[in-house]
Structure formats: structure tokens, C-alpha cells
Design a protein around this motif. Structure first.
Motif, PDB file in Angstrom:
ATOM      1  N   ALA A   1       0.840  -1.212   0.000  1.00 12.56           N
ATOM      2  CA  ALA A   1       0.000   0.000   0.000  1.00 12.56           C
ATOM      3  C   ALA A   1       0.869   1.254   0.000  1.00 12.56           C
ATOM      4  CB  ALA A   1      -0.925  -0.014   1.212  1.00 12.56           C
ATOM      5  N   LYS A   2       1.955   1.241   0.768  1.00 14.69           N
ATOM      6  CA  LYS A   2       2.835   2.418   0.832  1.00 14.69           C
ATOM      7  C   LYS A   2       3.544   2.649  -0.495  1.00 14.69           C
ATOM      8  CE  LYS A   2       4.968   1.063   4.578  1.00 14.69           C
ATOM      9  NZ  LYS A   2       5.903   1.063   5.725  1.00 14.69           N
ATOM     10  N   VAL A   3       4.033   1.563  -1.100  1.00 12.14           N
ATOM     11  CA  VAL A   3       4.724   1.701  -2.387  1.00 12.14           C
ATOM     12  C   VAL A   3       3.754   2.142  -3.473  1.00 12.14           C
ATOM     13  CG1 VAL A   3       5.980   0.451  -4.178  1.00 12.14           C
ATOM     14  CG2 VAL A   3       6.524   0.035  -1.780  1.00 12.14           C
ATOM     15  N   LEU A   4       2.569   1.491  -3.521  1.00 11.55           N
ATOM     16  CA  LEU A   4       1.573   1.852  -4.527  1.00 11.55           C
ATOM     17  C   LEU A   4       1.111   3.297  -4.345  1.00 11.55           C
ATOM     18  CD1 LEU A   4      -0.309   1.023  -6.853  1.00 11.55           C
ATOM     19  CD2 LEU A   4      -1.941   0.218  -5.128  1.00 11.55           C
ATOM     20  N   GLY A   5       0.874   3.689  -3.094  1.00 10.20           N
ATOM     21  CA  GLY A   5       0.447   5.057  -2.831  1.00 10.20           C
ATOM     22  C   GLY A   5       1.496   6.073  -3.231  1.00 10.20           C
ATOM     23  N   THR A   6       2.766   5.753  -3.001  1.00 16.47           N
ATOM     24  CA  THR A   6       3.851   6.654  -3.393  1.00 16.47           C
ATOM     25  C   THR A   6       3.902   6.830  -4.902  1.00 16.47           C
ATOM     26  OG1 THR A   6       5.147   5.996  -1.451  1.00 16.47           O
ATOM     27  CG2 THR A   6       6.338   7.045  -3.269  1.00 16.47           C
ATOM     28  N   VAL A   7       3.771   5.722  -5.636  1.00 16.80           N
ATOM     29  CA  VAL A   7       3.801   5.777  -7.101  1.00 16.80           C
ATOM     30  C   VAL A   7       2.614   6.581  -7.631  1.00 16.80           C
ATOM     31  CG1 VAL A   7       3.653   4.395  -9.211  1.00 16.80           C
ATOM     32  CG2 VAL A   7       5.078   3.613  -7.320  1.00 16.80           C
ATOM     33  N   ILE A   8       1.413   6.317  -7.069  1.00 13.63           N
ATOM     34  CA  ILE A   8       0.214   7.047  -7.512  1.00 13.63           C
ATOM     35  C   ILE A   8       0.358   8.531  -7.213  1.00 13.63           C
ATOM     36  CG2 ILE A   8      -2.261   7.362  -7.106  1.00 13.63           C
ATOM     37  CD1 ILE A   8      -2.478   4.376  -6.601  1.00 13.63           C
ATOM     38  N   CYS A   9       0.895   8.864  -6.038  1.00 12.86           N
ATOM     39  CA  CYS A   9       1.047  10.262  -5.643  1.00 12.86           C
ATOM     40  C   CYS A   9       2.017  10.997  -6.567  1.00 12.86           C
ATOM     41  CB  CYS A   9       1.540  10.320  -4.200  1.00 12.86           C
ATOM     42  SG  CYS A   9       1.049  11.796  -3.307  1.00 12.86           S
ATOM     43  N   ILE A  10       3.126  10.346  -6.897  1.00 11.58           N
ATOM     44  CA  ILE A  10       4.105  10.960  -7.798  1.00 11.58           C
ATOM     45  C   ILE A  10       3.517  11.123  -9.199  1.00 11.58           C
ATOM     46  CG2 ILE A  10       6.338  10.614  -8.927  1.00 11.58           C
ATOM     47  CD1 ILE A  10       7.295   9.284  -6.366  1.00 11.58           C
ATOM     48  N   CYS A  11       2.809  10.106  -9.668  1.00  9.25           N
ATOM     49  CA  CYS A  11       2.156  10.208 -10.981  1.00  9.25           C
ATOM     50  C   CYS A  11       1.118  11.335 -10.991  1.00  9.25           C
ATOM     51  CB  CYS A  11       1.496   8.883 -11.345  1.00  9.25           C
ATOM     52  SG  CYS A  11       2.648   7.534 -11.690  1.00  9.25           S
ATOM     53  N   GLY A  12       0.377  11.455  -9.891  1.00  2.00           N
ATOM     54  CA  GLY A  12      -0.602  12.527  -9.800  1.00  2.00           C
ATOM     55  C   GLY A  12       0.030  13.908  -9.831  1.00  2.00           C
ATOM     56  N   SER A  13       1.178  14.065  -9.149  1.00  2.43           N
ATOM     57  CA  SER A  13       1.858  15.363  -9.171  1.00  2.43           C
ATOM     58  C   SER A  13       2.396  15.686 -10.560  1.00  2.43           C
ATOM     59  CB  SER A  13       3.001  15.362  -8.150  1.00  2.43           C
ATOM     60  OG  SER A  13       3.999  14.418  -8.499  1.00  2.43           O
ATOM     61  N   LEU A  14       2.851  14.657 -11.292  1.00  3.89           N
ATOM     62  CA  LEU A  14       3.330  14.885 -12.656  1.00  3.89           C
ATOM     63  C   LEU A  14       2.172  15.263 -13.581  1.00  3.89           C
ATOM     64  CD1 LEU A  14       5.891  11.939 -13.020  1.00  3.89           C
ATOM     65  CD2 LEU A  14       6.394  14.360 -12.684  1.00  3.89           C
ATOM     66  N   VAL A  15       1.024  14.574 -13.404  1.00  2.00           N
ATOM     67  CA  VAL A  15      -0.151  14.911 -14.204  1.00  2.00           C
ATOM     68  C   VAL A  15      -0.606  16.336 -13.909  1.00  2.00           C
ATOM     69  CG1 VAL A  15      -2.602  14.387 -14.533  1.00  2.00           C
ATOM     70  CG2 VAL A  15      -0.940  12.532 -14.478  1.00  2.00           C
ATOM     71  N   PHE A  16      -0.635  16.673 -12.620  1.00  2.00           N
ATOM     72  CA  PHE A  16      -1.069  18.017 -12.221  1.00  2.00           C
ATOM     73  C   PHE A  16      -0.134  19.089 -12.778  1.00  2.00           C
ATOM     74  CE2 PHE A  16      -2.235  21.578  -9.705  1.00  2.00           C
ATOM     75  CZ  PHE A  16      -3.490  21.328  -9.202  1.00  2.00           C
ATOM     76  N   THR A  17       1.171  18.777 -12.818  1.00  6.24           N
ATOM     77  CA  THR A  17       2.157  19.763 -13.241  1.00  6.24           C
ATOM     78  C   THR A  17       2.189  19.944 -14.755  1.00  6.24           C
ATOM     79  OG1 THR A  17       3.522  19.236 -11.319  1.00  6.24           O
ATOM     80  CG2 THR A  17       4.602  20.398 -13.135  1.00  6.24           C
ATOM     81  N   PHE A  18       2.217  18.838 -15.480  1.00  3.04           N
ATOM     82  CA  PHE A  18       2.493  18.913 -16.909  1.00  3.04           C
ATOM     83  C   PHE A  18       1.255  18.835 -17.802  1.00  3.04           C
ATOM     84  CE2 PHE A  18       6.474  17.240 -15.077  1.00  3.04           C
ATOM     85  CZ  PHE A  18       7.340  18.220 -15.521  1.00  3.04           C
ATOM     86  N   TRP A  19       0.141  18.279 -17.305  1.00  2.00           N
ATOM     87  CA  TRP A  19      -1.041  18.164 -18.153  1.00  2.00           C
ATOM     88  C   TRP A  19      -1.984  19.326 -17.848  1.00  2.00           C
ATOM     89  CZ3 TRP A  19      -5.591  14.188 -17.865  1.00  2.00           C
ATOM     90  CH2 TRP A  19      -6.396  14.347 -18.989  1.00  2.00           C
ATOM     91  N   LYS A  20      -1.717  20.431 -18.454  1.00  2.00           N
ATOM     92  CA  LYS A  20      -2.592  21.586 -18.301  1.00  2.00           C
ATOM     93  C   LYS A  20      -3.557  21.580 -19.484  1.00  2.00           C
ATOM     94  CE  LYS A  20      -2.512  26.550 -17.440  1.00  2.00           C
ATOM     95  NZ  LYS A  20      -1.743  27.802 -17.518  1.00  2.00           N
ATOM     96  N   GLY A  21      -4.381  20.547 -19.498  1.00  3.19           N
ATOM     97  CA  GLY A  21      -5.270  20.359 -20.638  1.00  3.19           C
ATOM     98  C   GLY A  21      -6.691  20.103 -20.206  1.00  3.19           C
ATOM     99  N   GLY A  22      -7.531  19.826 -21.191  1.00  8.53           N
ATOM    100  CA  GLY A  22      -8.941  19.632 -20.918  1.00  8.53           C
ATOM    101  C   GLY A  22      -9.663  20.965 -20.800  1.00  8.53           C
ATOM    102  N   HIS A  23     -10.974  20.910 -20.787  1.00 11.39           N
ATOM    103  CA  HIS A  23     -11.736  22.159 -20.732  1.00 11.39           C
ATOM    104  C   HIS A  23     -11.712  22.735 -19.320  1.00 11.39           C
ATOM    105  CE1 HIS A  23     -14.609  19.117 -19.330  1.00 11.39           C
ATOM    106  NE2 HIS A  23     -15.189  20.116 -18.664  1.00 11.39           N
TER     107      HIS A  23
END
Length: 358
Positions: A131-153
Motif C-alpha cells: 500500500a505504501k509503495v503503490l500510494g507513493t507511485v500514484i502520488c508521484i504520478c498525480g503530481s506529474l499529471v497536475f504539473t504537466f497536463w494543463k489540458g482539458g476544458h
């Protein structure tokens, strides 16, 4: 009743942080020097906490050695000087909602640093570690999505016109280019790496210097000193130090009294009684509070990609927190079993002499 006071305290902490993010964003855009702001903020907190620390911890305050002073100096460098100055630099390029969303990566970053320093152990076969490893990976992926994907309406805002207009241009558009958005998010992530290092080092320092009020006072002193030296080097304009009766003065007083004094104490009180996992569970509230404040005050509208990234960050955060809570419960269970076995052994030893006497 006392149990509810911890919950109320942590909600107050997140509300205080949410209000500060709005005020600091306004002041930075009004020309407040972030280095000077950090100096004034911690000077106010030091003057407030110093007398209480001197009186209340006079008997329990240990003597200072060069090693302890060095640790406190490094602690203030990570958690205040580096973290705050880099964070405010990133906040100048982004919105308060972005900064609040990215703050949820701190538990995952702390877990990674602790793992690298071998302060945290991972057993792949254990569901807690998974759970800790999976949560860390999801959290990092989420921060990358939040940072670099400035898309959508753009999502629909709460109000049509902002109550506080600090940006020229269209409503809800903070006029941050994609390059500035990425730069600001990267700076905020770097600041939270420093904050995670501060959390780990704090656990080491509090063991050798348990006087929390005195420790906080010295951290504020070193933070003010370090930021003052940086301000004299990077911001040599005398006008930067001038204070007037405006929103900048309000922000400085609010941050010094509420954040550096009251909030620091409430966080320390809750962590010492309920543990760091309990305190970390309330961090997503900051994103909600700031999102509501920004939507009303600035008529801010987020992109759909940002919403997905924020959801991943919060989901990953709770995976990590669940794993940490399971670890704590496992350790407590083992301690109870050891205590029970020792109690049974002592009973056997008590019975044996009586049997021998018979």
C-alpha cells in the motif's frame, strides 16, 4: 470531549494554512519580497514564543551543545529557509490551489527519503508495504499529471467576477503561461522535498532536545537570521524592508502570529498525542479550503487535467497513510503480545516457588 479537540485543532490548522495561501499570493503579487517576509514572519513568532519557552520550559530544557545547535541550524535551513523561500517563489508563478494540491505529495516524499536512509523498511509480501509503495507511485504520478497536463476544458467557476482582482486579463485566468506553470510547480515540489527532509530530521532532533517551545523559538531565530542574510545579498533595496498599513503588513502579522506561532504549536501538540499519521490525514482539507477560497476570491477555474492530478495525489496519499497506520497497529500488537507473554511468565514464576514450598 478531549478526543474531539484534536480533530478541531487540525481543521483549524488547515483553515489557517488555506487563508495564508490566499493572503501570501496577494502580497507577493503586490510586490512583497519573499525573503523579507520570511524574516519578519519568524521574528514575530520568536518574540511571541520566546517568553513562554523561557518560563514554561525552564526546568525541562536541556543544555545546548555544538552538535545540538548544528542540528537545529540545519533543521531551520530545511524546514523554513529553503522550504518557505522556494515555496513562495513557486507560488508567484502558480495559483494557491496548485500549491495546495502539490503539498499532498509530502507524505510520499517523506516515505521515499526515509526508505533511502533505511529508516523505513519495505516487505514486498506485506500488504502494508504494498500500500505504501503503490500510494507513493500514484502520488508521484498525480503530481506529474497536475504539473504537466494543463489540458482539458476549464471547469465552471463559482462566481462570474472575482472579489479580489490582482491580475489583469480575463476572469479566472491567472495569466500564467504553461512555462511558468511548470516552473512554479517544480519549485513547489522542490520545497516539499526540503520539508520532507525537515520532518525526518525533526524526529532526530526532538530526541536530543525535547523542549518543543524552545526548539521552535530557536528554529524561528535561525530562520530569520538565514533569510536576513539572503535578503541582504539578493534583495538590497531598502524599500523592501519598509512596512505600511496595507495587505502586506496584514500578511506578515497573520503569518507570524497564526502560522509560525499558533499553528506550529498546534501541530506539535497533535503529533505528540496522536502521531504524525493523524496529522497528515487532514492535509487534503487544505486543497478543498484553498480551492473554495480561490474560486470565490479570484474566480479561479481549474483545468480538467488538474482535477485528475489532484484526485490521484489525494488517493495516493491515503494509500500511504493506510500503510503507515497498519504498520503502527502491527507494532502496537507485537508490543502487547510481548507484554502479555512477559506477564504470563511472571505468573508462572510466582506459582513455581509456592509449589516448591508445598
Amino acid at each position: 470531549m478531549k478526543e474531539y479537540t484534536f480533530y478541531i485543532a487540525m481543521v483549524v490548522v488547515q483553515l489557517a494554512y488555506g487563508g495564508s495561501n490566499i493572503l501570501i499570493k496577494i502580497s507577493l503579487d503586490k510586490g512583497l519580497s519573499q525573503l523579507v517576509f520570511v524574516v519578519y514572519r519568524h521574528l514575530i513568532a520568536m518574540l511571541l514564543l520566546g517568553p513562554f519557552a523561557y518560563v514554561l520550559e525552564r526546568k525541562q530544557r536541556p543544555s545546548l551543545s555544538f552538535s545540538i545547535i548544528t542540528k537545529i541550524f540545519v533543521l531551520s535551513s530545511l524546514g523554513t529557509t529553503i522550504h518557505l523561500n522556494v515555496y513562495y517563489a513557486g507560488l508567484a508563478y502558480t495559483s494557491p490551489t496548485v500549491a495546495s494540491a502539490l503539498s499532498n505529495v509530502s507524505p510520499s516524499l517523506t516515505f521515499i527519503i526515509a526508505l533511502l536512509l533505511r529508516m523505513e523498511k519495505v516487505k514486498i509480501a506485506s500488504m502494508r508495504s504494498q500500500a505504501k509503495v503503490l500510494g507513493t507511485v500514484i502520488c508521484i504520478c498525480g503530481s506529474l499529471v497536475f504539473t504537466f497536463w494543463k489540458g482539458g476544458h476549464l471547469l465552471k467557476g463559482f462566481v462570474e467576477k472575482p472579489l479580489i482582482n490582482i491580475h489583469a486579463g480575463s476572469v479566472g485566468d491567472f495569466k500564467h503561461s504553461k512555462q511558468n506553470w511548470i516552473k512554479g510547480s517544480a519549485l513547489i515540489l522542490i520545497s516539499h522535498i526540503a520539508w520532507s527532509g525537515w520532518l525526518i530530521l525533526q524526529a532526530v532532533v526532538t530526541k536530543v532536545y525535547p523542549a518543543r517551545l524552545s526548539l521552535t523559538t530557536m528554529i524561528c531565530f535561525f530562520a530569520a537570521l538565514q533569510s536576513c542574510l539572503l535578503a541582504l545579498f539578493f534583495d538590497r533595496k531598502p524599500t523592501s524592508w519598509k512596512l505600511e498599513w496595507d495587505v502586506n503588513l496584514l500578511t506578515i502579522v497573520y503569518s507570524g502570529v497564526v502560522l509560525s506561532a499558533l499553528v506550529y504549536y498546534l501541530q506539535t501538540w497533535c503529533i505528540s498525542n496522536k502521531g504524525p499519521v493523524f496529522a497528515a490525514m487532514f492535509s487534503p482539507l487544505l486543497l478543498i479550503f484553498v480551492g473554495i477560497f480561490s474560486a470565490i476570491a479570484f474566480a479561479e477555474r481549474l483545468h480538467f487535467g488538474s482535477l485528475i492530478g489532484a484526485f490521484l495525489i489525494v488517493a495516493g496519499l491515503y494509500f500511504v497513510l493506510w500503510g503507515k497506520r497498519a504498520d503502527n497497529n502491527f507494532v502496537v500488537g507485537q508490543s502487547d503480545q510481548i507484554g502479555k507473554h512477559q506477564s504470563d511468565d511472571s505468573k508462572v514464576l510466582e506459582i513455581s516457588p509456592r509449589m516448591s514450598q508445598c
